[in-house]
Design a protein around this motif. Structure first.
Motif, PDB file in Angstrom:
ATOM      1  N   UNK A  61       0.831  -1.205   0.000  1.00  0.00           N
ATOM      2  CA  UNK A  61       0.000   0.000   0.000  1.00  0.00           C
ATOM      3  C   UNK A  61       0.867   1.257   0.000  1.00  0.00           C
ATOM      4  N   UNK A  62       0.629   2.121  -0.972  1.00  0.00           N
ATOM      5  CA  UNK A  62       1.270   3.428  -1.015  1.00  0.00           C
ATOM      6  C   UNK A  62       0.269   4.492  -0.565  1.00  0.00           C
ATOM      7  N   UNK A  63       0.759   5.488   0.133  1.00  0.00           N
ATOM      8  CA  UNK A  63      -0.123   6.535   0.659  1.00  0.00           C
ATOM      9  C   UNK A  63      -0.606   7.472  -0.428  1.00  0.00           C
ATOM     10  N   UNK A  64       0.097   7.510  -1.581  1.00  0.00           N
ATOM     11  CA  UNK A  64      -0.266   8.400  -2.672  1.00  0.00           C
ATOM     12  C   UNK A  64       0.074   7.742  -3.994  1.00  0.00           C
ATOM     13  N   UNK A  65      -0.339   8.366  -5.083  1.00  0.00           N
ATOM     14  CA  UNK A  65      -0.050   7.839  -6.415  1.00  0.00           C
ATOM     15  C   UNK A  65       1.411   8.106  -6.759  1.00  0.00           C
ATOM     16  N   UNK A  66       2.211   7.067  -6.755  1.00  0.00           N
ATOM     17  CA  UNK A  66       3.645   7.194  -7.028  1.00  0.00           C
ATOM     18  C   UNK A  66       3.985   6.978  -8.491  1.00  0.00           C
ATOM     19  N   UNK A  67       2.968   6.711  -9.321  1.00  0.00           N
ATOM     20  CA  UNK A  67       3.209   6.454 -10.731  1.00  0.00           C
ATOM     21  C   UNK A  67       3.311   4.972 -11.030  1.00  0.00           C
ATOM     22  N   UNK A  68       3.027   4.626 -12.273  1.00  0.00           N
ATOM     23  CA  UNK A  68       3.037   3.230 -12.697  1.00  0.00           C
ATOM     24  C   UNK A  68       4.412   2.602 -12.515  1.00  0.00           C
ATOM     25  N   UNK A  69       5.454   3.290 -12.968  1.00  0.00           N
ATOM     26  CA  UNK A  69       6.804   2.715 -12.939  1.00  0.00           C
ATOM     27  C   UNK A  69       7.246   2.403 -11.514  1.00  0.00           C
ATOM     28  N   UNK A  70       7.050   3.342 -10.585  1.00  0.00           N
ATOM     29  CA  UNK A  70       7.452   3.120  -9.203  1.00  0.00           C
ATOM     30  C   UNK A  70       6.666   1.966  -8.593  1.00  0.00           C
ATOM     31  N   UNK A  71       5.373   1.904  -8.885  1.00  0.00           N
ATOM     32  CA  UNK A  71       4.537   0.850  -8.315  1.00  0.00           C
ATOM     33  C   UNK A  71       4.979  -0.534  -8.790  1.00  0.00           C
ATOM     34  N   UNK A  72       5.194  -0.689 -10.091  1.00  0.00           N
ATOM     35  CA  UNK A  72       5.590  -2.013 -10.566  1.00  0.00           C
ATOM     36  C   UNK A  72       7.005  -2.362 -10.109  1.00  0.00           C
ATOM     37  N   UNK A  73       7.864  -1.372  -9.956  1.00  0.00           N
ATOM     38  CA  UNK A  73       9.201  -1.645  -9.427  1.00  0.00           C
ATOM     39  C   UNK A  73       9.122  -2.180  -8.004  1.00  0.00           C
ATOM     40  N   UNK A 169      11.658 -11.571 -17.845  1.00  0.00           N
ATOM     41  CA  UNK A 169      12.609 -12.483 -17.199  1.00  0.00           C
ATOM     42  C   UNK A 169      13.361 -11.704 -16.124  1.00  0.00           C
ATOM     43  N   UNK A 170      13.215 -12.127 -14.883  1.00  0.00           N
ATOM     44  CA  UNK A 170      13.752 -11.352 -13.767  1.00  0.00           C
ATOM     45  C   UNK A 170      15.278 -11.302 -13.775  1.00  0.00           C
ATOM     46  N   UNK A 171      15.937 -12.355 -14.243  1.00  0.00           N
ATOM     47  CA  UNK A 171      17.397 -12.348 -14.260  1.00  0.00           C
ATOM     48  C   UNK A 171      17.929 -11.257 -15.193  1.00  0.00           C
ATOM     49  N   UNK A 172      17.201 -10.969 -16.268  1.00  0.00           N
ATOM     50  CA  UNK A 172      17.625  -9.896 -17.178  1.00  0.00           C
ATOM     51  C   UNK A 172      17.283  -8.536 -16.582  1.00  0.00           C
ATOM     52  N   UNK A 173      16.143  -8.430 -15.906  1.00  0.00           N
ATOM     53  CA  UNK A 173      15.831  -7.197 -15.190  1.00  0.00           C
ATOM     54  C   UNK A 173      16.934  -6.857 -14.200  1.00  0.00           C
ATOM     55  N   UNK A 174      17.471  -7.875 -13.536  1.00  0.00           N
ATOM     56  CA  UNK A 174      18.552  -7.654 -12.571  1.00  0.00           C
ATOM     57  C   UNK A 174      19.791  -7.093 -13.248  1.00  0.00           C
ATOM     58  N   UNK A 175      19.971  -7.409 -14.530  1.00  0.00           N
ATOM     59  CA  UNK A 175      21.152  -6.945 -15.272  1.00  0.00           C
ATOM     60  C   UNK A 175      20.953  -5.551 -15.865  1.00  0.00           C
ATOM     61  N   UNK A 176      19.790  -5.297 -16.440  1.00  0.00           N
ATOM     62  CA  UNK A 176      19.598  -4.053 -17.198  1.00  0.00           C
ATOM     63  C   UNK A 176      18.893  -2.968 -16.387  1.00  0.00           C
ATOM     64  N   UNK A 177      18.382  -3.323 -15.210  1.00  0.00           N
ATOM     65  CA  UNK A 177      17.697  -2.341 -14.379  1.00  0.00           C
ATOM     66  C   UNK A 177      16.186  -2.412 -14.521  1.00  0.00           C
ATOM     67  N   UNK A 178      15.489  -1.797 -13.593  1.00  0.00           N
ATOM     68  CA  UNK A 178      14.034  -1.836 -13.569  1.00  0.00           C
ATOM     69  C   UNK A 178      13.454  -0.699 -14.413  1.00  0.00           C
ATOM     70  N   UNK A 179      12.160  -0.475 -14.296  1.00  0.00           N
ATOM     71  CA  UNK A 179      11.497   0.567 -15.065  1.00  0.00           C
ATOM     72  C   UNK A 179      11.988   1.938 -14.610  1.00  0.00           C
ATOM     73  N   UNK A 180      12.195   2.824 -15.572  1.00  0.00           N
ATOM     74  CA  UNK A 180      12.690   4.166 -15.285  1.00  0.00           C
ATOM     75  C   UNK A 180      11.553   5.003 -14.702  1.00  0.00           C
ATOM     76  N   UNK A 181      11.711   5.433 -13.454  1.00  0.00           N
ATOM     77  CA  UNK A 181      10.638   6.143 -12.759  1.00  0.00           C
ATOM     78  C   UNK A 181      10.495   7.593 -13.196  1.00  0.00           C
ATOM     79  N   UNK A 182      11.376   8.062 -14.088  1.00  0.00           N
ATOM     80  CA  UNK A 182      11.158   9.367 -14.705  1.00  0.00           C
ATOM     81  C   UNK A 182       9.967   9.310 -15.663  1.00  0.00           C
TER      82      UNK A 182
END
Length: 329
Positions: A61-73, A169-182
């Protein structure tokens, strides 16, 4: 655990329960479900809470709307699965949706993302999204939007998976980084897929992974509104600027400038000119904070392939616009 399904939610009282139940009904059972609530003020938070205590279920649970990217991260960081599937709260999966996504991903360890066949919930003969693409004009587009589902029955490689219903694939996410929250909302899925393409990974489309989508239910933008106009104005600049090596960006700058001019006229005609230009101004402020992927000579073939994709998909875009103008589906 084989997979983690992450559903970001914001005021989805009208459809969240059905979305969750469609996930629980999957034939693939080796998965967990994480719902990330982004400051909902309607009954959807109570719906999400009603599943707490169920095995393999987590609510963040987030107290406010943090954006799609932050939420999925947040969901990805908490995930235990080998793969992470993102699923919109206004989408409803066929029972074999997850199993078919996993089967497609396991065909090749270089596959990063698998895109679903998203079908319009209220017009089930029409596709909503069959993978995304980008043009030389800087437009990020949904393949198949408003076209007959029967046109999109062949699997294959796509430029980007649509994050509304995609497996990563999570192993590739670990290598290239997660969603850009900008990228607060919109184009964040194309950004991460572009990053994977630049590094030689593959994004593919799986037509047997079917779900039904109420397009724009969360943002209230079936086509455009002020919020989406701001996001489009900002992120359409950030996407190529971030992902193109500098020489590639300069090469494509005339096409990008033409595309931005076309969009500016279109948004102005639809009454959203000020919102679109606000997005432009926000992009200029954000550019200096973006983490551009490093140019590597060994990735030159990947950059060349992307440039070819951009050119071919520009032609694809104009063919699509002509078909829509002639009411061809």
């Amino acid at each position: 655990m084989k997979a983690t399904v992450v559903i970001p939610n914001l005021n989805g009282a009208g459809w969240l329960r059905d979305s969750i139940e469609s996930v629980w009904a999957q034939t693939e059972r080796d998965f967990e479900l994480i719902v990330v609530d982004n400051g909902s003020t309607d009954e959807s938070l109570a719906i999400a809470r009603s599943y707490v205590g169920r095995a393999n279920y987590t609510l963040i649970e987030n107290a406010e709307n943090t954006g799609f990217s932050h939420a999925v991260n947040q969901g990805i960081r908490a995930a235990k699965g080998e793969f992470v599937a993102l699923f919109n709260n206004d989408a409803f999966a066929e029972p074999d949706w997850l199993a078919n996504l996993l089967a497609a991903a396991e065909q090749n360890e270089r596959i990063f993302a698998v895109s679903s066949l998203m079908i319009r919930h209220f017009e089930r003969e029409l596709a909503d999204d069959a993978g995304d693409y980008v043009t030389l004009l800087g437009f990020a587009c949904k393949r198949g939007d408003g076209m007959k589902v029967s046109r999109y029955q062949k699997p294959g490689r796509v430029f980007s998976a649509c994050g509304g219903a995609a497996l990563y694939r999570k192993s590739i996410l670990d290598k290239i980084g997660l969603f850009d929250e900008h990228f607060f909302a919109y184009f964040e899925d194309v950004d991460i897929s572009w990053r994977a393409n630049s590094l030689g990974y593959k994004n593919v489309y799986c037509p047997t992974a079917r779900c039904y989508h109420i397009c724009g239910a969360t943002t209230g933008a079936v086509r455009y509104n002020p919020f989406k106009s701001v996001q489009s104005g900002r992120n359409s600049i950030l996407l190529p600027y971030k992902n193109m090596p500098i020489l590639m960006f300069l090469l494509n700058l005339p096409f990008l400038a033409l595309g931005y001019l076309m969009k500016a006229v279109m948004f102005r005609l639809r009454g959203y000119g000020p919102a679109y230009f606000q997005g432009f101004k926000e992009a200029l402020k954000v550019m200096g904070r973006l983490e551009k992927p490093k140019f590597r000579l060994k990735n030159l073939p990947n950059y060349a392939l992307i440039q070819l994709w951009l050119a071919v998909d520009t032609v694809r875009y104009f063919i699509y616009r002509a078909q829509r103008a002639l009411h061809i589906t």
